[in-house]
Design a protein around this motif. Sequence first.
Motif, PDB file in Angstrom:
ATOM      1  N   PRO A 297       0.863  -1.187   0.000  1.00  0.00           N
ATOM      2  CA  PRO A 297       0.000   0.000   0.000  1.00  0.00           C
ATOM      3  C   PRO A 297       0.900   1.238   0.000  1.00  0.00           C
ATOM      4  N   ILE A 298       0.309   2.413  -0.091  1.00  0.00           N
ATOM      5  CA  ILE A 298       1.098   3.633   0.089  1.00  0.00           C
ATOM      6  C   ILE A 298       1.745   3.535   1.464  1.00  0.00           C
ATOM      7  N   HIS A 299       3.040   3.825   1.523  1.00  0.00           N
ATOM      8  CA  HIS A 299       3.737   3.749   2.810  1.00  0.00           C
ATOM      9  C   HIS A 299       4.878   4.763   2.842  1.00  0.00           C
ATOM     10  N   ASP A 300       5.420   4.948   4.051  1.00  0.00           N
ATOM     11  CA  ASP A 300       6.573   5.827   4.217  1.00  0.00           C
ATOM     12  C   ASP A 300       7.756   4.997   4.712  1.00  0.00           C
ATOM     13  N   HIS A 301       8.861   5.660   4.990  1.00  0.00           N
ATOM     14  CA  HIS A 301      10.040   4.990   5.542  1.00  0.00           C
ATOM     15  C   HIS A 301      10.413   5.582   6.901  1.00  0.00           C
ATOM     16  N   CYS A 302       9.418   6.082   7.600  1.00  0.00           N
ATOM     17  CA  CYS A 302       9.607   6.616   8.964  1.00  0.00           C
ATOM     18  C   CYS A 302      10.776   7.597   9.053  1.00  0.00           C
ATOM     19  N   GLY A 303      10.893   8.442   8.039  1.00  0.00           N
ATOM     20  CA  GLY A 303      11.907   9.485   8.074  1.00  0.00           C
ATOM     21  C   GLY A 303      13.300   9.048   7.655  1.00  0.00           C
ATOM     22  N   MET A 304      13.468   7.820   7.165  1.00  0.00           N
ATOM     23  CA  MET A 304      14.786   7.348   6.742  1.00  0.00           C
ATOM     24  C   MET A 304      14.945   7.492   5.236  1.00  0.00           C
ATOM     25  N   TRP A 305      16.157   7.826   4.793  1.00  0.00           N
ATOM     26  CA  TRP A 305      16.420   7.789   3.353  1.00  0.00           C
ATOM     27  C   TRP A 305      16.578   6.333   2.935  1.00  0.00           C
ATOM     28  N   CYS A 306      16.365   6.089   1.651  1.00  0.00           N
ATOM     29  CA  CYS A 306      16.473   4.735   1.123  1.00  0.00           C
ATOM     30  C   CYS A 306      16.855   4.806  -0.346  1.00  0.00           C
ATOM     31  N   VAL A 307      17.672   3.845  -0.768  1.00  0.00           N
ATOM     32  CA  VAL A 307      17.952   3.651  -2.191  1.00  0.00           C
ATOM     33  C   VAL A 307      17.488   2.248  -2.528  1.00  0.00           C
ATOM     34  N   GLU A 308      16.687   2.139  -3.595  1.00  0.00           N
ATOM     35  CA  GLU A 308      16.091   0.867  -3.998  1.00  0.00           C
ATOM     36  C   GLU A 308      16.532   0.547  -5.420  1.00  0.00           C
TER      37      GLU A 308
ATOM     38  N   GLY B  89      18.980   3.228   8.289  1.00  0.00           N
ATOM     39  CA  GLY B  89      18.966   2.510   9.569  1.00  0.00           C
ATOM     40  C   GLY B  89      18.141   1.250   9.422  1.00  0.00           C
ATOM     41  N   GLN B  90      17.953   0.535  10.526  1.00  0.00           N
ATOM     42  CA  GLN B  90      17.128  -0.669  10.463  1.00  0.00           C
ATOM     43  C   GLN B  90      15.666  -0.269  10.373  1.00  0.00           C
ATOM     44  N   MET B  91      15.009  -0.722   9.338  1.00  0.00           N
ATOM     45  CA  MET B  91      13.595  -0.388   9.136  1.00  0.00           C
ATOM     46  C   MET B  91      12.750  -1.496   9.749  1.00  0.00           C
ATOM     47  N   THR B  92      12.271  -1.245  10.958  1.00  0.00           N
ATOM     48  CA  THR B  92      11.496  -2.243  11.692  1.00  0.00           C
ATOM     49  C   THR B  92       9.998  -1.968  11.643  1.00  0.00           C
ATOM     50  N   HIS B  93       9.639  -0.758  11.217  1.00  0.00           N
ATOM     51  CA  HIS B  93       8.224  -0.402  11.103  1.00  0.00           C
ATOM     52  C   HIS B  93       8.085   0.753  10.112  1.00  0.00           C
ATOM     53  N   CYS B  94       6.857   0.963   9.685  1.00  0.00           N
ATOM     54  CA  CYS B  94       6.562   2.092   8.803  1.00  0.00           C
ATOM     55  C   CYS B  94       5.094   2.442   8.974  1.00  0.00           C
ATOM     56  N   ALA B  95       4.696   3.522   8.364  1.00  0.00           N
ATOM     57  CA  ALA B  95       3.282   3.880   8.323  1.00  0.00           C
ATOM     58  C   ALA B  95       2.741   3.443   6.971  1.00  0.00           C
ATOM     59  N   ILE B  96       1.594   2.777   6.992  1.00  0.00           N
ATOM     60  CA  ILE B  96       0.914   2.450   5.742  1.00  0.00           C
ATOM     61  C   ILE B  96      -0.386   3.234   5.708  1.00  0.00           C
ATOM     62  N   PHE B  97      -0.884   3.461   4.517  1.00  0.00           N
ATOM     63  CA  PHE B  97      -2.079   4.280   4.334  1.00  0.00           C
ATOM     64  C   PHE B  97      -3.087   3.478   3.527  1.00  0.00           C
ATOM     65  N   GLN B  98      -4.202   3.139   4.183  1.00  0.00           N
ATOM     66  CA  GLN B  98      -5.252   2.327   3.568  1.00  0.00           C
ATOM     67  C   GLN B  98      -6.413   3.223   3.145  1.00  0.00           C
ATOM     68  N   PRO B  99      -7.041   2.914   2.014  1.00  0.00           N
ATOM     69  CA  PRO B  99      -8.180   3.726   1.579  1.00  0.00           C
ATOM     70  C   PRO B  99      -9.268   3.800   2.649  1.00  0.00           C
ATOM     71  N   ALA B 100      -9.782   4.992   2.875  1.00  0.00           N
ATOM     72  CA  ALA B 100     -10.853   5.222   3.853  1.00  0.00           C
ATOM     73  C   ALA B 100     -12.192   5.225   3.127  1.00  0.00           C
ATOM     74  N   ALA B 101     -13.261   5.292   3.909  1.00  0.00           N
ATOM     75  CA  ALA B 101     -14.609   5.300   3.336  1.00  0.00           C
ATOM     76  C   ALA B 101     -14.819   6.519   2.440  1.00  0.00           C
ATOM     77  N   GLU B 102     -14.260   7.652   2.845  1.00  0.00           N
ATOM     78  CA  GLU B 102     -14.407   8.871   2.054  1.00  0.00           C
ATOM     79  C   GLU B 102     -13.487   8.796   0.831  1.00  0.00           C
TER      80      GLU B 102
END
Length: 193
Positions: free
Chosen positions: A86-97, A163-176
Amino acid sequence: MLAQEFPGCRQLIDAIDEAVSQPSTQAITDSLRHSLCRLIRAREVQLPDCVYETAKGRYARRELYCSEEHGYCVVAMTWGPGQGTPIHDHCGMWCVEGVWSGELEVTQYERLADDQGQCRFQPVGSIQAGPGSAGSLIPPHEYHTIRNPSEDVVAVSLHIYSGQMTHCAIFQPAAEAQCYERHDRQLGLDPLH
């Protein structure tokens, strides 16, 4: 700490160590993108066989290396056909993929103003990335989705986090319509074997 030896692992680690010595986040991620593209295309690094094994119902995450000196972490991700995030972030960490094999569709989003606990996003670009391509995410421009668009080919990507990415925020579609609800997600690791 190297989780498992693999051909070319020292070249990969040396290239990352050199990149993270750069003076700014932009310079670090630029250097990493170029190094990662070069290493993937040269085929001098051979990831462990297990990174080509999918996980049922979700993408797999396998930590290959964590630098005690610099703090960065290298994770291989395996994407079965149609698997994605889903749409997600990296909790403020930079990343190269970087795409190692197969193809991935990466869509970046700009987070717009939140409205009564609901988040709004606007897609700002989407690419089909093949082997040897790499991109970077630098907060606050870190919101994105990744998906394997293939119906029958497994994709593998290599992710280098600050850094170690142990969690992130995900964004799920809402009713609106066009709104998303934020949820915290703990991220696990699949075993290397």
